[in-house]
Design a protein around this motif. Structure first.
Motif, mmCIF file in Angstrom:
data_model
loop_
_atom_site.group_PDB
_atom_site.id
_atom_site.type_symbol
_atom_site.label_atom_id
_atom_site.label_comp_id
_atom_site.label_asym_id
_atom_site.label_seq_id
_atom_site.Cartn_x
_atom_site.Cartn_y
_atom_site.Cartn_z
ATOM 1 N N GLN A 43 10.795 -0.938 12.681
ATOM 2 C CA GLN A 43 9.966 -1.578 11.195
ATOM 3 C C GLN A 43 8.860 -1.446 11.743
ATOM 4 O O GLN A 43 8.363 -0.839 10.099
ATOM 5 C CB GLN A 43 10.480 -2.996 11.886
ATOM 6 C CG GLN A 43 9.622 -3.639 10.241
ATOM 7 C CD GLN A 43 10.026 -4.874 9.967
ATOM 8 O OE1 GLN A 43 10.033 -5.671 11.095
ATOM 9 N NE2 GLN A 43 9.676 -5.873 8.994
ATOM 10 N N ARG A 44 8.150 -1.128 12.335
ATOM 11 C CA ARG A 44 6.572 -1.124 12.507
ATOM 12 C C ARG A 44 6.306 0.353 12.201
ATOM 13 O O ARG A 44 4.838 0.808 11.306
ATOM 14 C CB ARG A 44 5.765 -1.756 13.470
ATOM 15 C CG ARG A 44 4.101 -1.372 13.801
ATOM 16 C CD ARG A 44 3.778 -1.855 15.216
ATOM 17 N NE ARG A 44 2.274 -1.658 14.915
ATOM 18 C CZ ARG A 44 1.882 -1.565 16.033
ATOM 19 N NH1 ARG A 44 1.781 -1.696 17.228
ATOM 20 N NH2 ARG A 44 0.074 -1.810 15.877
ATOM 21 N N LEU A 45 7.116 1.228 12.795
ATOM 22 C CA LEU A 45 6.286 2.685 12.408
ATOM 23 C C LEU A 45 6.947 2.887 11.516
ATOM 24 O O LEU A 45 6.397 4.291 10.527
ATOM 25 C CB LEU A 45 7.511 3.657 13.358
ATOM 26 C CG LEU A 45 6.998 4.092 15.036
ATOM 27 C CD1 LEU A 45 8.459 4.069 16.141
ATOM 28 C CD2 LEU A 45 5.532 4.510 14.776
ATOM 29 N N VAL A 46 7.537 2.306 10.148
ATOM 30 C CA VAL A 46 8.375 2.645 9.271
ATOM 31 C C VAL A 46 7.085 2.440 8.045
ATOM 32 O O VAL A 46 6.466 3.239 7.398
ATOM 33 C CB VAL A 46 9.361 2.390 8.360
ATOM 34 C CG1 VAL A 46 9.798 2.023 6.920
ATOM 35 C CG2 VAL A 46 11.075 3.168 8.679
ATOM 36 N N GLN A 47 6.637 1.085 8.245
ATOM 37 C CA GLN A 47 6.004 0.504 7.639
ATOM 38 C C GLN A 47 4.290 1.146 7.924
ATOM 39 O O GLN A 47 3.688 1.822 6.571
ATOM 40 C CB GLN A 47 5.186 -0.916 7.845
ATOM 41 C CG GLN A 47 4.422 -1.531 7.470
ATOM 42 C CD GLN A 47 4.692 -1.579 5.839
ATOM 43 O OE1 GLN A 47 5.660 -2.114 5.145
ATOM 44 N NE2 GLN A 47 3.662 -1.711 4.806
ATOM 45 N N LEU A 57 12.528 1.690 2.584
ATOM 46 C CA LEU A 57 11.362 0.790 2.535
ATOM 47 C C LEU A 57 10.572 0.792 0.660
ATOM 48 O O LEU A 57 10.737 -0.404 -0.081
ATOM 49 C CB LEU A 57 10.514 0.268 3.610
ATOM 50 C CG LEU A 57 8.743 0.017 3.069
ATOM 51 C CD1 LEU A 57 9.618 -1.993 3.577
ATOM 52 C CD2 LEU A 57 7.529 0.501 3.561
ATOM 53 N N ALA A 58 10.682 1.978 0.598
ATOM 54 C CA ALA A 58 9.876 2.024 -0.777
ATOM 55 C C ALA A 58 10.924 1.375 -2.213
ATOM 56 O O ALA A 58 10.689 0.670 -3.671
ATOM 57 C CB ALA A 58 9.206 3.085 -1.233
ATOM 58 N N GLY A 77 2.321 7.336 -2.925
ATOM 59 C CA GLY A 77 2.539 8.338 -1.517
ATOM 60 C C GLY A 77 4.775 7.304 -1.616
ATOM 61 O O GLY A 77 5.319 8.316 -1.499
ATOM 62 N N ARG A 78 4.503 5.514 -1.144
ATOM 63 C CA ARG A 78 6.074 5.207 -1.562
ATOM 64 C C ARG A 78 6.794 5.904 -2.923
ATOM 65 O O ARG A 78 7.521 5.952 -2.698
ATOM 66 C CB ARG A 78 5.410 3.588 -1.102
ATOM 67 C CG ARG A 78 5.096 3.913 -0.363
ATOM 68 C CD ARG A 78 4.789 1.959 0.114
ATOM 69 N NE ARG A 78 3.545 2.246 0.998
ATOM 70 C CZ ARG A 78 3.108 0.736 1.412
ATOM 71 N NH1 ARG A 78 3.821 0.044 1.096
ATOM 72 N NH2 ARG A 78 2.284 0.368 1.855
ATOM 73 N N SER A 86 20.881 0.850 0.371
ATOM 74 C CA SER A 86 19.875 0.966 -0.131
ATOM 75 C C SER A 86 19.713 0.234 -0.957
ATOM 76 O O SER A 86 20.897 0.128 -1.872
ATOM 77 C CB SER A 86 19.273 2.250 -0.580
ATOM 78 O OG SER A 86 19.627 2.939 -1.887
ATOM 79 N N ALA A 87 18.144 -0.083 -1.612
ATOM 80 C CA ALA A 87 18.174 -0.956 -3.133
ATOM 81 C C ALA A 87 18.235 0.243 -4.397
ATOM 82 O O ALA A 87 18.455 -0.367 -5.191
ATOM 83 C CB ALA A 87 16.961 -1.294 -2.722
ATOM 84 N N GLY A 88 18.803 1.418 -4.118
ATOM 85 C CA GLY A 88 19.016 2.320 -5.627
ATOM 86 C C GLY A 88 20.187 1.682 -6.431
ATOM 87 O O GLY A 88 19.832 1.998 -7.721
#
Length: 190
Positions: free
Chosen positions: A9-13, A60-61, A98-99, A115-117
């Motif tokens: 999670q930290r790396l993705v953020q 995430l985005a 970027g996101r 995903s949230a798609g």
């Protein structure tokens, strides 16, 4: 052994933040390792490769954007809802270029399904219920709105509207008016 404090999670953020700074296409595991001042190998227990990292950023985005869209749509209908959702996409793209680019990443079927798609499509369809469109016209209208929102935002981010008058905000407002008028007067099938 994984470095203390490093999590997926930290790396993705951090990757999402990096994508906003340098562009989504420039995000790699190596670039992220440099950001944390660690060896690349120490990240591989959290992300498999750069594609895995980019998929995480895209997920995430999509989630962030869906959350913003849902909040903006609450209690709105018709043109108000249309403008609210369009403005959410536009504002998010300006704040997080970027996101926003990451939301366009082609996901594998399993990642796309998780995903949230789907929430994005549901929000767009919720707006269209206010225009009383039935299938297949509703699907055509979903595609139209996606094309208008993404097309305008992409051209604006690339500087396509910065060289002439009127101001891009004025054009955006007029486009939303035109799309609202089109949706209220959807042409019958030929």
């Amino acid at each position: 052994m994984a470095r203390v404090g490093l999590t997926t999670q930290r790396l993705v953020q951090a990757g999402a933040e990096l994508s906003d700074e340098v562009g989504f296409e420039q995000v790699t595991v190596s670039a992220l390792a440099r950001r944390f001042d660690v060896k690349v190998a120490s990240l591989y227990s959290h992300v498999r490769n750069s594609q895995d990292l980019k998929t995480g950023i895209a997920l995430l985005a999509l989630e962030e954007l869906a959350d913003r869209g849902a909040a903006a749509l609450a209690g709105r209908a018709g043109k108000d809802a249309l403008a609210a959702l369009g403005n959410v996409y536009r504002d998010y793209a300006r704040e997080h270029p970027g996101r926003y680019a990451a939301t366009r990443l082609r996901l594998d079927p399993a990642a796309a399904a998780a995903s949230a798609g789907g929430r994005h499509a549901q929000m767009t369809r919720a707006i269209l219920r206010g225009y009383d469109l039935t299938e297949p016209d509703q699907t055509h209208a979903v595609r139209l709105l996606g094309s208008v929102f993404h097309g305008y935002v992409s051209l604006e981010l690339a500087g396509g509207f910065s060289h002439s008058a009127p101001d891009s905000q004025e054009s955006w407002s007029r486009i939303l008016d035109a799309v609202d008028a089109l949706l209220r007067n959807w042409p019958p099938a030929a």
